[in-house]
Motif scaffolding. Sequence first.
Motif, PDB file in Angstrom:
ATOM      1  N   ARG A   1      36.013  22.292  21.666  1.00  0.00           N
ATOM      2  CA  ARG A   1      36.974  23.317  22.070  1.00  0.00           C
ATOM      3  C   ARG A   1      37.944  23.608  20.915  1.00  0.00           C
ATOM      4  NH1 ARG A   1      39.117  21.475  27.886  1.00  0.00           N
ATOM      5  NH2 ARG A   1      40.049  23.568  27.823  1.00  0.00           N
TER       6      ARG A   1
ATOM      7  N   GLY B   1      38.965  26.400  19.664  1.00  0.00           N
ATOM      8  CA  GLY B   1      39.914  27.474  19.848  1.00  0.00           C
ATOM      9  C   GLY B   1      41.106  27.119  20.714  1.00  0.00           C
TER      10      GLY B   1
ATOM     11  N   ASP C   1      34.687  28.411  18.275  1.00  0.00           N
ATOM     12  CA  ASP C   1      34.725  27.538  19.448  1.00  0.00           C
ATOM     13  C   ASP C   1      33.330  27.471  20.080  1.00  0.00           C
ATOM     14  OD1 ASP C   1      37.137  26.571  21.566  1.00  0.00           O
ATOM     15  OD2 ASP C   1      35.208  27.019  22.490  1.00  0.00           O
TER      16      ASP C   1
ATOM     17  N   THR D   1      32.794  26.486  23.360  1.00  0.00           N
ATOM     18  CA  THR D   1      32.881  26.487  24.813  1.00  0.00           C
ATOM     19  C   THR D   1      31.856  27.418  25.442  1.00  0.00           C
ATOM     20  OG1 THR D   1      35.250  25.999  24.690  1.00  0.00           O
ATOM     21  CG2 THR D   1      34.418  26.820  26.784  1.00  0.00           C
TER      22      THR D   1
END
Length: 597
Positions: free
Chosen positions: A316, A318, A441, A443
């Motif tokens: 993660r 970001g 990122d 995610t």
Amino acid sequence: MMKRIRGAILSISILHATLFAISQQPVEASVVFGTNPDPLSEVASADSNGNAIDTIDARDDANAQTRTLASQGTTVECGAVVGTLTISEIKSKLLSSSGVPTSASGFSIFLVKHDVQARKICASCQDYQDAAANDVSQNSLLPTPRNITWQQYCGESAYGSNATVSGLLLVPIDENGDLIEGPMAGHLAAHQSLTETFSQIPSETFDQFDKHWLSIVAASSGKIAIEPDYLGYGESSDFFKSFLIRPAYATATLPLWQSAVEMIAQESECRSYLKSVAYVTGYGEGAFAALSIADALYSTFNVQIVKASVGGGPYRLGSLALPRLVDSINEKKMSSDQYYLLALLASAYSSTNTWPANYGHNQDLLDATYRDRIVSLVQEGGSVDSILESLPAKVTDIIDPGFFSWMKNMAVQGEYMGCLAGPPIEPDFNGHFCLALLENDLTNVLHDTEYDIDLCHSPDDEVFHIDNLPPQLNADVTTRNPRLTRQLASGSHDSAYRFCSQLAITEGLFTNPRLGPITECGPKPTLRPTMAPSTTSPTSTPIVATSTPIVATWAPTPKPTARLVEVTKQISSASSLGIGCCLWMLLVLSTGMTIWQ
């Protein structure tokens, strides 16, 4: 959960639009990572003496100076055989090596079926531009890439596309030294963080069994194993190290995959072939790299990812990865021996690699007074100790003061959401920097995965906090992507590696996909992709590699892999240890070996 993901995507889109209005430069409104806003004509920065560096050209000249390395270099030539291990040698090393978890060595014994040969493999994106362009019929051995994703990673505007990248290639061979015949799956292993440009990289360290045991077992089981050196290491040492920059790992790996496919088919006269099927694994930075590589292989070559077994990664980026890391250092939660990680990260996001969106926008992660010193230190590629000795007493002083205060306030408030936090993003302060982090990122890769990903992490990880795992893993099972699973280890970041690495054996290598016959060597029709190539223009002139790409050539062949075999999952650490010990004892009795504890 879906609302949060959509909110994150919306935030990135809004940020793109805002930066467009501020700079009045043409910036894409949607996220295509690796796409850079045009750099500003003025960059407020400073050299190591505090003198201002006013233009991008001056910055690039300063960057070029940092790439002058000391009297070091690769000791292995591209294409050279770096070693061979027999079946008995592999089994012996598995049982005696302190770097192999005891339970993992027991399971691994049953996968050892062939001798293994290791070679240094080298290639460049430019070697395969024809295969990715309109006409692929002249190179029918290679999988046809999707042009749009190939251009992101290997197009002319992609940083490092003209680099000769290197890595370690391990293949199963018979008693005559020839490749075993038949179709084979690939195994991609991404290494942990390294500071040394040459001496510790995969292509230079095959003699260190502890570093490569998982790839060696994979190759011995009948797979083609590849360990990329990464961009900025080995043959690509003229380029900047690119810690936690997603596209850089793909740029350093896609050419190696193509080279391995082509080499194996040609040298074996198509009696052997690397199929578009792969396992990926990695830990720490290697976990981030492995998922980046898996996403690139899947989206570019439609490679079937059988399993991604990763652990302890900063997924993660970001949101909380960076604030948590800075907080761990600032509050002395992590060992000072690991502070070099901050130097690697800060250098990568300080206008070195041109991929990140903050390149040239006066939003470097490094403080201007430290920028050139730290970048030079990282590029010189010295030992961890040499980097630690050169850092200031308070290591967080190397971070831009504004960014440091921003992240420190998050820790005080107990809110570590970084660029997704409550306070609004200010385009002139951190807008481009946040865009750089959000584009890199992982995610979205985890949330939307269409292949199995097993995430191993320790709740006590002091380097990359366990909150790096996607939030949906803590949500109701009905909202969770069923392809995403979690395994909990224990202990520190380093100690959890042993448990997580054995899962790559029990959760991955015992699964054998159906590969089918070799049909790729027949003629292919001329294909003309309907998707237009990326029109992104490079933000600066790419660095030209000084070494000439050399395509490795060598010997032939693998055995057809058996049909899909599902093995019992979810083995507790206690039972794993017991079974491993039993297998270990059986092998000792059968071989007559004496193992000293």
